[in-house]
Design a protein around this motif. Sequence first.
Motif, PDB file in Angstrom:
ATOM      1  N   MET A   1       0.844  -1.189   0.000  1.00 36.36           N
ATOM      2  CA  MET A   1       0.000   0.000   0.000  1.00 36.36           C
ATOM      3  C   MET A   1       0.889   1.253   0.000  1.00 36.36           C
ATOM      4  SD  MET A   1      -2.691   1.204   2.907  1.00 36.36           S
ATOM      5  CE  MET A   1      -2.736  -0.421   3.609  1.00 36.36           C
ATOM      6  N   ASP A   2       0.621   2.174  -0.929  1.00 32.76           N
ATOM      7  CA  ASP A   2       1.528   3.320  -0.986  1.00 32.76           C
ATOM      8  C   ASP A   2       1.114   4.421   0.007  1.00 32.76           C
ATOM      9  OD1 ASP A   2      -0.486   4.808  -2.118  1.00 32.76           O
ATOM     10  OD2 ASP A   2       0.097   4.292  -4.168  1.00 32.76           O
ATOM     11  N   ARG A   3       1.931   5.487   0.070  1.00 30.94           N
ATOM     12  CA  ARG A   3       1.746   6.557   1.069  1.00 30.94           C
ATOM     13  C   ARG A   3       0.391   7.261   0.917  1.00 30.94           C
ATOM     14  NH1 ARG A   3       5.725   8.570   4.193  1.00 30.94           N
ATOM     15  NH2 ARG A   3       4.741  10.624   4.276  1.00 30.94           N
ATOM     16  N   THR A   4      -0.049   7.421  -0.340  1.00 33.52           N
ATOM     17  CA  THR A   4      -1.330   8.114  -0.572  1.00 33.52           C
ATOM     18  C   THR A   4      -2.463   7.365   0.120  1.00 33.52           C
ATOM     19  OG1 THR A   4      -0.405   8.190  -2.797  1.00 33.52           O
ATOM     20  CG2 THR A   4      -2.530   9.277  -2.467  1.00 33.52           C
ATOM     21  N   HIS A   5      -2.466   6.028  -0.053  1.00 35.99           N
ATOM     22  CA  HIS A   5      -3.534   5.233   0.573  1.00 35.99           C
ATOM     23  C   HIS A   5      -3.456   5.342   2.092  1.00 35.99           C
ATOM     24  CE1 HIS A   5      -4.760   3.835  -3.212  1.00 35.99           C
ATOM     25  NE2 HIS A   5      -3.820   2.911  -3.399  1.00 35.99           N
ATOM     26  N   LEU A   6      -2.247   5.271   2.595  1.00 29.10           N
ATOM     27  CA  LEU A   6      -2.056   5.339   4.049  1.00 29.10           C
ATOM     28  C   LEU A   6      -2.565   6.679   4.580  1.00 29.10           C
ATOM     29  CD1 LEU A   6      -0.935   3.179   5.853  1.00 29.10           C
ATOM     30  CD2 LEU A   6       1.304   4.263   5.709  1.00 29.10           C
ATOM     31  N   GLN A   7      -2.276   7.744   3.852  1.00 30.98           N
ATOM     32  CA  GLN A   7      -2.739   9.076   4.277  1.00 30.98           C
ATOM     33  C   GLN A   7      -4.260   9.158   4.214  1.00 30.98           C
ATOM     34  OE1 GLN A   7      -0.446  11.526   1.645  1.00 30.98           O
ATOM     35  NE2 GLN A   7       1.247  11.735   3.087  1.00 30.98           N
ATOM     36  N   ALA A   8      -4.830   8.606   3.163  1.00 33.02           N
ATOM     37  CA  ALA A   8      -6.297   8.656   3.013  1.00 33.02           C
ATOM     38  C   ALA A   8      -6.973   7.870   4.132  1.00 33.02           C
ATOM     39  CB  ALA A   8      -6.692   8.093   1.652  1.00 33.02           C
ATOM     40  N   LEU A   9      -6.413   6.704   4.458  1.00 34.46           N
ATOM     41  CA  LEU A   9      -6.993   5.885   5.529  1.00 34.46           C
ATOM     42  C   LEU A   9      -6.808   6.570   6.884  1.00 34.46           C
ATOM     43  CD1 LEU A   9      -5.824   2.429   4.163  1.00 34.46           C
ATOM     44  CD2 LEU A   9      -8.215   3.101   4.526  1.00 34.46           C
ATOM     45  N   THR A  10      -5.650   7.218   7.048  1.00 34.17           N
ATOM     46  CA  THR A  10      -5.391   7.945   8.300  1.00 34.17           C
ATOM     47  C   THR A  10      -6.414   9.072   8.457  1.00 34.17           C
ATOM     48  OG1 THR A  10      -3.057   7.430   8.024  1.00 34.17           O
ATOM     49  CG2 THR A  10      -3.593   9.126   9.640  1.00 34.17           C
ATOM     50  N   ALA A  11      -6.751   9.708   7.352  1.00 37.11           N
ATOM     51  CA  ALA A  11      -7.723  10.801   7.418  1.00 37.11           C
ATOM     52  C   ALA A  11      -9.098  10.289   7.873  1.00 37.11           C
ATOM     53  CB  ALA A  11      -7.827  11.465   6.046  1.00 37.11           C
ATOM     54  N   LEU A  12      -9.378   9.007   7.629  1.00 35.77           N
ATOM     55  CA  LEU A  12     -10.694   8.464   8.020  1.00 35.77           C
ATOM     56  C   LEU A  12     -10.821   8.246   9.519  1.00 35.77           C
ATOM     57  CD1 LEU A  12     -11.339   5.748   5.241  1.00 35.77           C
ATOM     58  CD2 LEU A  12     -12.293   8.042   5.413  1.00 35.77           C
ATOM     59  N   VAL A  13      -9.702   7.925  10.196  1.00 34.27           N
ATOM     60  CA  VAL A  13      -9.794   7.574  11.632  1.00 34.27           C
ATOM     61  C   VAL A  13      -8.898   8.432  12.541  1.00 34.27           C
ATOM     62  CG1 VAL A  13     -10.443   5.156  11.228  1.00 34.27           C
ATOM     63  CG2 VAL A  13      -8.019   5.753  11.380  1.00 34.27           C
ATOM     64  N   GLY A  14      -8.001   9.171  11.960  1.00 33.54           N
ATOM     65  CA  GLY A  14      -7.056   9.965  12.769  1.00 33.54           C
ATOM     66  C   GLY A  14      -5.776   9.186  13.025  1.00 33.54           C
ATOM     67  N   ASP A  15      -4.690   9.950  13.282  1.00 36.70           N
ATOM     68  CA  ASP A  15      -3.351   9.348  13.466  1.00 36.70           C
ATOM     69  C   ASP A  15      -3.294   8.269  14.530  1.00 36.70           C
ATOM     70  OD1 ASP A  15      -2.155  10.933  11.680  1.00 36.70           O
ATOM     71  OD2 ASP A  15      -1.504  12.470  13.128  1.00 36.70           O
ATOM     72  N   ALA A  16      -4.086   8.478  15.606  1.00 33.70           N
ATOM     73  CA  ALA A  16      -3.938   7.603  16.766  1.00 33.70           C
ATOM     74  C   ALA A  16      -4.506   6.207  16.515  1.00 33.70           C
ATOM     75  CB  ALA A  16      -4.623   8.232  17.968  1.00 33.70           C
ATOM     76  N   ARG A  17      -5.324   6.065  15.458  1.00 30.61           N
ATOM     77  CA  ARG A  17      -5.966   4.759  15.273  1.00 30.61           C
ATOM     78  C   ARG A  17      -5.564   4.051  13.984  1.00 30.61           C
ATOM     79  NH1 ARG A  17     -11.353   4.994  15.254  1.00 30.61           N
ATOM     80  NH2 ARG A  17     -11.675   7.220  15.562  1.00 30.61           N
ATOM     81  N   ILE A  18      -4.371   4.337  13.563  1.00 28.83           N
ATOM     82  CA  ILE A  18      -3.767   3.532  12.492  1.00 28.83           C
ATOM     83  C   ILE A  18      -2.299   3.389  12.857  1.00 28.83           C
ATOM     84  CG2 ILE A  18      -3.349   5.538  10.978  1.00 28.83           C
ATOM     85  CD1 ILE A  18      -4.135   3.536   8.623  1.00 28.83           C
ATOM     86  N   SER A  19      -1.759   2.221  12.651  1.00 28.14           N
ATOM     87  CA  SER A  19      -0.370   2.011  13.063  1.00 28.14           C
ATOM     88  C   SER A  19       0.414   1.231  12.002  1.00 28.14           C
ATOM     89  CB  SER A  19      -0.331   1.236  14.386  1.00 28.14           C
ATOM     90  OG  SER A  19       1.000   0.910  14.699  1.00 28.14           O
ATOM     91  N   THR A  20       1.672   1.656  11.852  1.00 29.09           N
ATOM     92  CA  THR A  20       2.592   0.884  11.008  1.00 29.09           C
ATOM     93  C   THR A  20       3.824   0.496  11.832  1.00 29.09           C
ATOM     94  OG1 THR A  20       3.529   2.963  10.246  1.00 29.09           O
ATOM     95  CG2 THR A  20       1.918   1.951   8.800  1.00 29.09           C
ATOM     96  N   ARG A  21       3.686   0.630  13.168  1.00 31.65           N
ATOM     97  CA  ARG A  21       4.827   0.276  14.029  1.00 31.65           C
ATOM     98  C   ARG A  21       5.110  -1.211  13.932  1.00 31.65           C
ATOM     99  NH1 ARG A  21       2.761   2.091  19.473  1.00 31.65           N
ATOM    100  NH2 ARG A  21       4.168   0.417  20.072  1.00 31.65           N
ATOM    101  N   PRO A  22       6.384  -1.593  13.795  1.00 32.29           N
ATOM    102  CA  PRO A  22       6.712  -3.012  13.595  1.00 32.29           C
ATOM    103  C   PRO A  22       6.120  -3.929  14.668  1.00 32.29           C
ATOM    104  CG  PRO A  22       8.643  -1.647  13.235  1.00 32.29           C
ATOM    105  CD  PRO A  22       7.559  -0.724  13.713  1.00 32.29           C
ATOM    106  N   ASP A  23       6.135  -3.473  15.940  1.00 32.66           N
ATOM    107  CA  ASP A  23       5.596  -4.386  16.957  1.00 32.66           C
ATOM    108  C   ASP A  23       4.085  -4.577  16.797  1.00 32.66           C
ATOM    109  OD1 ASP A  23       5.514  -1.754  17.683  1.00 32.66           O
ATOM    110  OD2 ASP A  23       5.739  -2.092  19.833  1.00 32.66           O
ATOM    111  N   ASP A  24       3.364  -3.539  16.385  1.00 32.40           N
ATOM    112  CA  ASP A  24       1.926  -3.693  16.134  1.00 32.40           C
ATOM    113  C   ASP A  24       1.691  -4.623  14.938  1.00 32.40           C
ATOM    114  OD1 ASP A  24       0.968  -2.171  18.195  1.00 32.40           O
ATOM    115  OD2 ASP A  24       0.828  -0.318  17.024  1.00 32.40           O
ATOM    116  N   LEU A  25       2.523  -4.460  13.910  1.00 30.81           N
ATOM    117  CA  LEU A  25       2.347  -5.310  12.721  1.00 30.81           C
ATOM    118  C   LEU A  25       2.561  -6.774  13.089  1.00 30.81           C
ATOM    119  CD1 LEU A  25       4.111  -3.200   9.923  1.00 30.81           C
ATOM    120  CD2 LEU A  25       1.735  -3.131  10.688  1.00 30.81           C
TER     121      LEU A  25
END
Length: 463
Positions: A1-25
């Motif tokens: 998934m590229d950065r644009t998609h990640l930004q669009a999805l982040t806009a739907l829920v806010g920064d705090a509720r999307i994660s790409t941190r390795p331990d979360d993954l």
Amino acid sequence: MDRTHLQALTALVGDARISTRPDDLTVYGKDWTKAVPNPTAVIFPKTTDEVSRILRYCHEHKIRVVPSGGRTGLAGAANAIQEELVISLEKMNHILKIDPINLSVTAEAGVIIETLQKAAKEAGLFYPVDLAAKGSCQLGGNIATNAGGLKLIRYGGTREQVLGLEVVLADGTILDLDYDLRKNNIGYDLKHLFIGSEGTLGIITKATMKLVSLPKELRLTCMASASFEQVTKLLGLVNFRGIQPTAFEFFTHECLELVLKHSKQRKNPFQEKSPLYVLLEIEKQPEGAPDPLEPFLETAFESGLITDAVIASNSAEFQNLWGLRENISESVAMEGHVRKNDISLPISSLPGFIAEMQKILGKVRGVQMFLFGHIGDGNLHLNYSGPFQQNYDEFRSITRDTEKEVFELLKTFRGSISAEHGIGLLKKADLHYCCPPEALTLMQKIRAVFDPHGILNPGKIFD
Ligand code: FAD
Ligand code: ZN
């Protein structure tokens, strides 16, 4: 998934509720099975509307998603290994309503089963689906896998408890089937398609489940028995006596020894070793009514169906006996590599099948076998175990050959390769042993109707 998609999805829920941190993954990318998690991100919606907007976006942009519950699954169905977006339901964890007249509870999909059980109990009612994973597994996960559990013999499994569902389809459509009706004949009952669909047809966001009256005080006996033939007859005696068990479970002596090794607080209730042990749980009779348990045990002894028995006389003994059964899975996990089979047969076929299966298992070297399960439902859990020092590929190859032989045998008995854990990734190559090709074709067509772009849990159940 590229950065644009990640930004669009982040806009739907806010920064705090999307994660790409390795331990979360790593944590959210897998269930209890062996896998190398590889999701792109994990998103945590809080409302049905958010789930709908996330899926609409993913549908439009063909982004693959993995619905994620408590990740206690045993078939790899919640594993994200192909850069998917994991949609975790854990923040949708509210109990919305308990209706003591309708005997039902409505809750969001992310509620933990133990929390649901406690809430029902506080309202003087009982939610009867019970499994050793109850402290982590979620209502949505239980519905998506049609979880069985320890009390199925008395109350049925998850499917039997579902009155209504709210589901978000792959394109974001919210399908409101969340009725609190005991009777509702309006054509195809679509909610049943989502039960056991392992996240491939939609994301369950809310459900209304049946509740029952609180069981009376429980009585529990653990019986030692010499053979599966005797155990099957023992169940026949239970039925003949009109005893309604709330559980009828079994484990072998090897399982008992393993639990005693890994769970130091558990105690062996027997002096003598026996090949098999059976747990029978029943509700206490009303005041003044004769106790069915002791006469039942006497008859079982006299007819040679059991060789010994103990009755739990207080809550510590009750917990200990249940612990001997409930701690098996985690003890096997501590012992070494594990490969789990979860098969079911008509109960009357069990002795014949197991005698043949023992011949297959008897030839295997370098791998231990632990057999236990919900025998009152015809459901056997066969766990293969190899020491951690053993090369995993070698372990896998030995167990795979054996498992295929067991499944061939199972087919001749018209059994199922998955009684309750589901197909996921682990069992899809074996689906053909019990699913006719015509049924598989229909399932594929149904999936294409619900999810034309194939974004929902791709690769699970079948390709
Ligand atoms: P997950 O593992 O997170 O997911 C399972 C599947 O459901 C995946 O396909 C996932 O994509 C999908 N899913 C999750 N949430 C949703 C949702 N909201 N909407 C759509 N799809 C969703 N199982 C039994 O049946 N009986 C037992 O007795 C039993 N005992 C167990 C004991 C132990 C110790 C363990 C570890 C597991 C046991 N299991 C048992 C297996 C497991 O607990 C069940 O399969 C359970 O139902 C999985 O729920 P979960 O919330 O952990 O789902
Ligand atoms: Zn089970």
